[in-house]
Design an enzyme around this catalytic site. Structure first.
Site, mmCIF file in Angstrom:
data_model
loop_
_atom_site.group_PDB
_atom_site.id
_atom_site.type_symbol
_atom_site.label_atom_id
_atom_site.label_comp_id
_atom_site.label_asym_id
_atom_site.label_seq_id
_atom_site.Cartn_x
_atom_site.Cartn_y
_atom_site.Cartn_z
ATOM 1 N N PHE A 1 48.870 44.274 60.859
ATOM 2 C CA PHE A 1 49.331 44.259 59.470
ATOM 3 C C PHE A 1 48.845 45.493 58.726
ATOM 4 C CE2 PHE A 1 50.903 39.863 58.801
ATOM 5 C CZ PHE A 1 50.648 39.360 60.064
ATOM 6 N N ALA A 2 49.756 46.091 57.946
ATOM 7 C CA ALA A 2 49.369 47.196 57.076
ATOM 8 C C ALA A 2 49.969 46.931 55.693
ATOM 9 C CB ALA A 2 49.866 48.520 57.637
ATOM 10 N N ASP B 1 31.621 48.155 65.648
ATOM 11 C CA ASP B 1 31.618 48.553 64.258
ATOM 12 C C ASP B 1 30.968 49.912 64.106
ATOM 13 O OD1 ASP B 1 31.122 48.719 61.377
ATOM 14 O OD2 ASP B 1 31.922 46.679 61.430
ATOM 15 N N GLU C 1 38.366 34.164 60.028
ATOM 16 C CA GLU C 1 37.418 34.359 61.129
ATOM 17 C C GLU C 1 36.571 33.102 61.358
ATOM 18 O OE1 GLU C 1 35.632 38.303 62.406
ATOM 19 O OE2 GLU C 1 34.056 37.473 61.114
ATOM 20 N N ASP D 1 43.348 44.118 63.986
ATOM 21 C CA ASP D 1 43.249 44.789 62.685
ATOM 22 C C ASP D 1 43.911 46.155 62.774
ATOM 23 O OD1 ASP D 1 41.838 42.773 61.494
ATOM 24 O OD2 ASP D 1 40.083 44.003 60.972
ATOM 25 N N TYR E 1 46.435 49.666 53.141
ATOM 26 C CA TYR E 1 46.123 49.750 54.568
ATOM 27 C C TYR E 1 47.196 50.505 55.363
ATOM 28 C CZ TYR E 1 41.972 46.781 54.302
ATOM 29 O OH TYR E 1 40.726 46.279 54.024
HETATM 30 N N1 UDP Z 1 44.892 43.840 55.500
HETATM 31 C C1 UDP Z 1 45.909 44.613 54.905
HETATM 32 N N2 UDP Z 1 45.829 44.912 53.591
HETATM 33 C C2 UDP Z 1 44.778 44.521 52.814
HETATM 34 C C3 UDP Z 1 43.751 43.760 53.410
HETATM 35 C C4 UDP Z 1 43.819 43.462 54.753
HETATM 36 O O1 UDP Z 1 46.870 44.990 55.577
HETATM 37 O O2 UDP Z 1 44.783 44.843 51.617
HETATM 38 C C5 UDP Z 1 45.011 43.497 56.924
HETATM 39 C C6 UDP Z 1 44.741 44.700 57.829
HETATM 40 O O3 UDP Z 1 45.482 44.560 59.009
HETATM 41 C C7 UDP Z 1 43.268 44.562 58.109
HETATM 42 C C8 UDP Z 1 43.120 43.055 58.244
HETATM 43 O O4 UDP Z 1 44.029 42.527 57.260
HETATM 44 O O5 UDP Z 1 42.896 45.290 59.255
HETATM 45 C C9 UDP Z 1 41.714 42.521 58.002
HETATM 46 O O6 UDP Z 1 41.161 43.009 56.824
HETATM 47 P P1 UDP Z 1 39.912 44.028 56.843
HETATM 48 O O7 UDP Z 1 40.123 45.020 57.918
HETATM 49 O O8 UDP Z 1 39.746 44.564 55.442
HETATM 50 O O9 UDP Z 1 38.726 43.062 57.197
HETATM 51 P P2 UDP Z 1 37.339 43.540 57.878
HETATM 52 O O10 UDP Z 1 37.671 44.119 59.228
HETATM 53 O O11 UDP Z 1 36.733 44.579 56.969
HETATM 54 O O12 UDP Z 1 36.566 42.272 57.963
HETATM 55 MN MN MN Z 2 39.202 45.463 59.802
#
Ligand code: UDP
Ligand code: MN
Length: 407
Positions: A176-177, A381, A358, A266, A181
């Protein structure tokens, strides 16, 4: 024997005999009743002896026998009917018999194709494995339920590729983007094109609210990109959590027919080393790079019993990252459907799990054990110092200014 044919053949042969006897030899008013009953007995006997066959199999021919007998003796000269009715009856028995045989209720009959050609891999040269020389002794290679854990240095990619190539699988990747993102698309696709299942068929499914911002990129011939428009949500937590729902729906409507395996990833990640067919299995979870050494009671599980994602204290295997999981299409369907059900019930109860989807994923994978685990090499990470046991960094999150990118 193959009972499916026998079931049709025996009554037809019997029908022929009845017809022959009836028309040629004698006054068959009694025989008429007796033969079909005997025949019913034979069918019933063969049926029940060999497999689970419903009682219908014995009853229908007996009832039919009654009807034939009645018609024969009371109503008419049945010399022709005589041949026809048992044939029709044979058809009915055969027809009813087949569904019961194919789907028996208590004792499943396995249909194993003994003529299937075996998959042979060509001769290869590689170091010999020895039972007293483990590939690695510094990491856990197997979960307590015997799911292998993927670590660099423990497998031979050439053998895996040779086996996999013969299966002609198609793997889907859902990513997802949404909103800001979209900036991660290029880094994700560029690196995945090179390192994700290199040389094998992959369909990337990119959900975005900005299809026009997807950069045009040349992918390897075996890779395809599908852009799927999706709405955005004001809260980043909702974007992240709703992925489960969108994936589950899309499996039901499309992916079920399009791919064999499906992985959710992600978008804010980049790949630096091969992520190959060692990730392919029925249900696959990735061990989080943040929590892989923490005792279960101090990691990030949701523990509040009010949440559907709650894991009671004293329970838990590994802490899994929602950034990368997957498996067969049907298992990922079950997983995403169950997790989103939990999310929805939590919303109705005015609670949100500690780490959103999660937390629900972690609960699901505790009670549906993954068949294969990816070590933190598969989701490292960037912010963490890399310890010795992480010999390669296959995939890493991209550093981001959380406040800025999520606003
Ligand atoms: N995502 C997105 N737009 C946003 C927030 C999240 O497309 O505004 C999607 C994106 O694919 C992202 C995933 O949701 O990789 C998980 O969110 P994020 O990476 O921010 O979570 P983290 O890895 O920091 O826990
Ligand atoms: Mn992420």
């Amino acid at each position: 024997m193959d009972i499916k044919k026998v079931h049709i053949v025996i009554p037809i042969v019997m029908a022929g005999i009845i017809g022959y006897l009836g028309t040629k030899i004698m006054d068959i008013k009694k025989v008429h009743i007796v033969i079909p009953i005997v025949m019913a007995g034979i069918i019933g006997y063969f049926g029940t002896e060999i497999m689970d066959i419903k009682k219908v199999h014995i009853l229908i021919p007996i009832v039919m026998a009654g009807i034939i007998g009645y018609l024969g003796t009371k109503i008419m000269d049945i010399k022709e009917v005589h041949i026809l009715i048992p044939i029709v009856m044979a058809g009915i028995i055969g027809y009813l018999g087949i569904p019961h045989i194919s789907r028996p209720s208590s004792q499943p009959v396995r249909q194993v194709d003994l003529d299937e050609t075996s998959l042979v891999i060509s001769r290869m040269s590689y170091p010999q494995p020895f039972v007293d020389k483990p590939q690695r002794t510094d990491v856990l290679l197997m979960s307590p339920w015997l799911a292998p854990i993927m670590w660099e240095g423990t497998f031979n990619r050439d053998i895996l590729n040779a086996q996999y190539r013969q299966k002609k699988f198609v793997v889907g990747v859902a990513t997802f983007a949404v909103k800001k993102y979209v900036r991660f698309i290029e880094g994700f696709l560029g690196s995945a094109n090179k390192f994700f299942l290199s040389g094998h068929r992959v369909n990337f499914y990119l959900f975005t609210d900005h299809p026009e911002k997807v950069p045009s990129m040349k992918l390897a011939p075996e890779k395809s990109l599908f852009i799927i428009p999706v709405q955005n949500y004001s809260r980043w937590q909702d974007i992240s959590m709703n992925r489960m729902d969108i994936i589950s729906n899309r499996i039901r409507t499309h992916w079920h027919y399009e791919v064999d395996y499906l992985y959710s990833m992600d978008i804010d990640v980049q790949m630096f080393e091969h992520i190959g067919v060692e990730i392919i299995d029925t249900l696959v979870g990735t061990i989080s790079s943040w929590q892989y050494t923490k005792p279960r009671d101090s990691n990030s599980y949701e523990r509040r019993p009010e949440s559907r994602a709650a894991i009671p204290s004293g329970e838990g295997d590994f802490y899994y990252a929602a950034s990368f999981y997957g498996g067969s299409v049907s298992e990922v369907y079950k997983l995403t459907t169950a997790c989103f059900k939990g999310v929805t019930e939590d919303r109705a109860n005015g609670i949100e799990a500690k780490w959103h989807e999660e937390s629900h994923l972690n609960k699901y994978l505790l009670y549906h054990k993954p068949t294969r685990l990816l070590s933190p090499e598969y989701y490292w990470d960037e912010e963490l110092p890399r310890p010795q046991i992480i010999r390669v960094k296959r995939l890493s999150s991209v550093r981001k200014d959380l406040e800025e990118v999520r606003s």
